[in-house]
Design a protein around this motif. Structure first.
Motif, mmCIF file in Angstrom:
data_model
loop_
_atom_site.group_PDB
_atom_site.id
_atom_site.type_symbol
_atom_site.label_atom_id
_atom_site.label_comp_id
_atom_site.label_asym_id
_atom_site.label_seq_id
_atom_site.Cartn_x
_atom_site.Cartn_y
_atom_site.Cartn_z
ATOM 1 N N TYR A 1 2.474 -3.346 -12.890
ATOM 2 C CA TYR A 1 2.405 -2.912 -11.501
ATOM 3 C C TYR A 1 2.006 -1.441 -11.467
ATOM 4 O O TYR A 1 2.172 -0.700 -12.445
ATOM 5 C CB TYR A 1 3.760 -3.115 -10.820
ATOM 6 C CG TYR A 1 3.699 -3.053 -9.313
ATOM 7 C CD1 TYR A 1 2.923 -3.957 -8.598
ATOM 8 C CD2 TYR A 1 4.421 -2.093 -8.608
ATOM 9 C CE1 TYR A 1 2.867 -3.902 -7.206
ATOM 10 C CE2 TYR A 1 4.381 -2.039 -7.217
ATOM 11 C CZ TYR A 1 3.595 -2.943 -6.530
ATOM 12 O OH TYR A 1 3.538 -2.886 -5.163
ATOM 13 N N GLN A 2 1.441 -1.001 -10.315
ATOM 14 C CA GLN A 2 0.996 0.396 -10.239
ATOM 15 C C GLN A 2 2.147 1.388 -10.332
ATOM 16 O O GLN A 2 1.973 2.527 -10.772
ATOM 17 C CB GLN A 2 0.184 0.644 -8.958
ATOM 18 C CG GLN A 2 0.867 0.271 -7.668
ATOM 19 C CD GLN A 2 0.407 -1.083 -7.155
ATOM 20 O OE1 GLN A 2 0.229 -2.008 -7.946
ATOM 21 N NE2 GLN A 2 0.194 -1.205 -5.850
ATOM 22 N N THR B 1 4.781 -9.949 5.209
ATOM 23 C CA THR B 1 3.376 -9.967 4.792
ATOM 24 C C THR B 1 2.580 -10.932 5.657
ATOM 25 O O THR B 1 1.459 -10.629 6.086
ATOM 26 C CB THR B 1 3.251 -10.363 3.313
ATOM 27 O OG1 THR B 1 3.927 -9.406 2.500
ATOM 28 C CG2 THR B 1 1.794 -10.427 2.883
ATOM 29 N N GLY C 1 -3.519 -10.603 -2.224
ATOM 30 C CA GLY C 1 -3.140 -10.301 -3.602
ATOM 31 C C GLY C 1 -3.901 -11.169 -4.579
ATOM 32 O O GLY C 1 -4.816 -11.920 -4.195
ATOM 33 N N GLY D 1 -8.312 -5.846 3.836
ATOM 34 C CA GLY D 1 -7.187 -5.707 2.921
ATOM 35 C C GLY D 1 -5.866 -5.721 3.663
ATOM 36 O O GLY D 1 -5.756 -5.198 4.767
ATOM 37 N N ASP E 1 -2.093 -4.659 2.730
ATOM 38 C CA ASP E 1 -1.100 -4.069 1.840
ATOM 39 C C ASP E 1 0.150 -3.790 2.659
ATOM 40 O O ASP E 1 0.404 -2.654 3.077
ATOM 41 C CB ASP E 1 -1.653 -2.794 1.206
ATOM 42 C CG ASP E 1 -0.737 -2.235 0.112
ATOM 43 O OD1 ASP E 1 0.403 -2.731 -0.015
ATOM 44 O OD2 ASP E 1 -1.156 -1.305 -0.602
ATOM 45 N N TRP E 2 0.931 -4.851 2.887
ATOM 46 C CA TRP E 2 2.136 -4.694 3.700
ATOM 47 C C TRP E 2 3.128 -3.733 3.060
ATOM 48 O O TRP E 2 3.756 -2.916 3.743
ATOM 49 C CB TRP E 2 2.812 -6.053 3.931
ATOM 50 C CG TRP E 2 4.204 -5.892 4.450
ATOM 51 C CD1 TRP E 2 4.570 -5.576 5.722
ATOM 52 C CD2 TRP E 2 5.420 -5.951 3.688
ATOM 53 N NE1 TRP E 2 5.946 -5.451 5.809
ATOM 54 C CE2 TRP E 2 6.487 -5.680 4.578
ATOM 55 C CE3 TRP E 2 5.705 -6.224 2.344
ATOM 56 C CZ2 TRP E 2 7.813 -5.666 4.148
ATOM 57 C CZ3 TRP E 2 7.018 -6.210 1.920
ATOM 58 C CH2 TRP E 2 8.057 -5.930 2.821
ATOM 59 N N ALA F 1 2.812 -1.014 1.120
ATOM 60 C CA ALA F 1 2.522 0.406 1.351
ATOM 61 C C ALA F 1 2.673 0.768 2.822
ATOM 62 O O ALA F 1 3.227 1.823 3.163
ATOM 63 C CB ALA F 1 1.108 0.725 0.875
ATOM 64 N N TRP F 2 2.217 -0.120 3.706
ATOM 65 C CA TRP F 2 2.318 0.143 5.144
ATOM 66 C C TRP F 2 3.777 0.240 5.576
ATOM 67 O O TRP F 2 4.150 1.143 6.336
ATOM 68 C CB TRP F 2 1.611 -0.967 5.917
ATOM 69 C CG TRP F 2 1.819 -0.886 7.397
ATOM 70 C CD1 TRP F 2 1.111 -0.133 8.284
ATOM 71 C CD2 TRP F 2 2.819 -1.581 8.173
ATOM 72 N NE1 TRP F 2 1.605 -0.321 9.567
ATOM 73 C CE2 TRP F 2 2.648 -1.194 9.518
ATOM 74 C CE3 TRP F 2 3.823 -2.489 7.850
ATOM 75 C CZ2 TRP F 2 3.454 -1.694 10.543
ATOM 76 C CZ3 TRP F 2 4.637 -2.985 8.868
ATOM 77 C CH2 TRP F 2 4.437 -2.585 10.201
#
Length: 320
Positions: A48-49, A123, A234, A257, A259-260, A262-263
């Motif tokens: 993961y990042q 999501t 994803g 995109g 990205d729930w 991060a939001w």
């Protein structure tokens, strides 16, 4: 207390760990169930990042009862049944979380379903409505429809008044999606997804919800009608697809995109409103989350392996 610990990347073990005490602004939740998400497996694998240094306790989503609170922490009272996103630490008998992050659970939602609710359903609503602009009467192709994220998307799309075509690789997963409210299902291991979608929805579908990536992405993109929208959720397949941009150009399609995670971290008030809306749908019976498979903490290694290798139908909750 017992916890699932990642002592070295790639594996987890169950250990007796020290007691948990609330820090400033925190409460302690006695965990009744901990949801197992794909991201938890990525944390353990170091893929993961965000890369926590071992040893750490994975588990980002829990449900249970508040049993302790720091002075002046605020939030719900002791003894309240709550759910919470905790980032790490959830695969344990107790976890300390910010008091502001816990949310009371409706009576209709048992601990296992509460612990597997937030990530998948937020999501779904954020992606389908906020990012995809889904409207009543539209058609949605959900890839990976038999997984936890996919099943939540099927139910939410239906709750928003859409028709759903489920796509999944096994009969068990397709049956689960149909039981969750999909109108029809397509076998991604053998069927032509584009042709099946266009036969089901003449002219193509309005929206594709894709948490999988991989080889199904290209035909799903081609299944979109004019002004169709493709939601990138994803890459559970492990493969990030290269989409042909000419197919985006043709028929004025859009790729978006979603990205729930991060939001939600940068928009806490809007996220709380989104979650409250979903829980209200549960409370009044308009949304009935699929019950997850349950397993003891000791099964965490096998559960994470099954999840990463896409052998799980729906969701799994660990029970301390």
């Amino acid at each position: 207390m017992r916890s699932v610990v990642c002592e070295e990347l790639g594996s987890v073990v169950v250990r007796d760990t020290g007691p948990v005490e609330p820090g400033p602004g925190q409460v302690v939740v006695a965990v009744e169930a901990a949801g197992v998400n794909y991201v938890d497996g990525l944390f353990v694998q170091g893929r993961y990042q965000i890369k926590p240094e071992p040893p750490f306790v994975p588990g980002s989503e829990v449900a249970g009862t508040i049993v302790a609170a720091a002075p002046g922490a605020g939030g719900p009272a002791l003894g309240t049944r709550v759910l919470a996103m905790c980032g790490l630490g959830g695969f344990a008998e107790r976890v300390a979380v910010p008091a502001a992050s816990v949310v009371p659970v409706p009576d209709r939602l048992d601990a296992a379903r509460a612990a597997t609710f937030t990530q998948s359903h937020c999501t779904g609503l954020f992606g389908l409505r906020e990012r995809g602009g889904l409207r009543p009467g539209e058609t949605v192709l959900v890839l990976g429809a038999g997984g936890g994220v996919g099943l939540a998307a099927v139910q939410i799309a239906k709750a928003l008044g859409a028709r759903v075509l489920a796509a999944a690789s096994s009969a068990e997963k397709r049956d689960a999606a149909l039981a969750a409210g999909a109108e029809a299902a397509v076998d991604t291991s053998s069927d032509d997804v584009k042709e099946a979608a266009r036969e089901w929805s003449p002219g193509g579908v309005d929206l594709v919800y894709d948490p999988v990536g991989g080889p199904s992405a290209d035909p799903a993109l081609r299944a979109l009608r004019e002004f169709g929208r493709y939601l990138v959720i994803g890459f559970a397949s492990g493969t990030i697809p290269s989409l042909p941009l000419n197919q985006v150009l043709l028929r004025n399609r859009t790729v978006t995109g979603v990205d729930w995670g991060a939001w939600s971290g940068t928009h806490p008030l809007e996220q709380r409103a989104l979650l409250d809306e979903l829980l209200a749908l549960v409370a009044d019976g308009r949304l009935d989350p699929v019950a997850p498979r349950t397993a003891p903490l000791e099964s965490a290694p096998a559960v994470l392996d099954d999840l990463l290798n896409r052998r799980v139908v729906g969701k799994v909750a660990l029970i301390p």
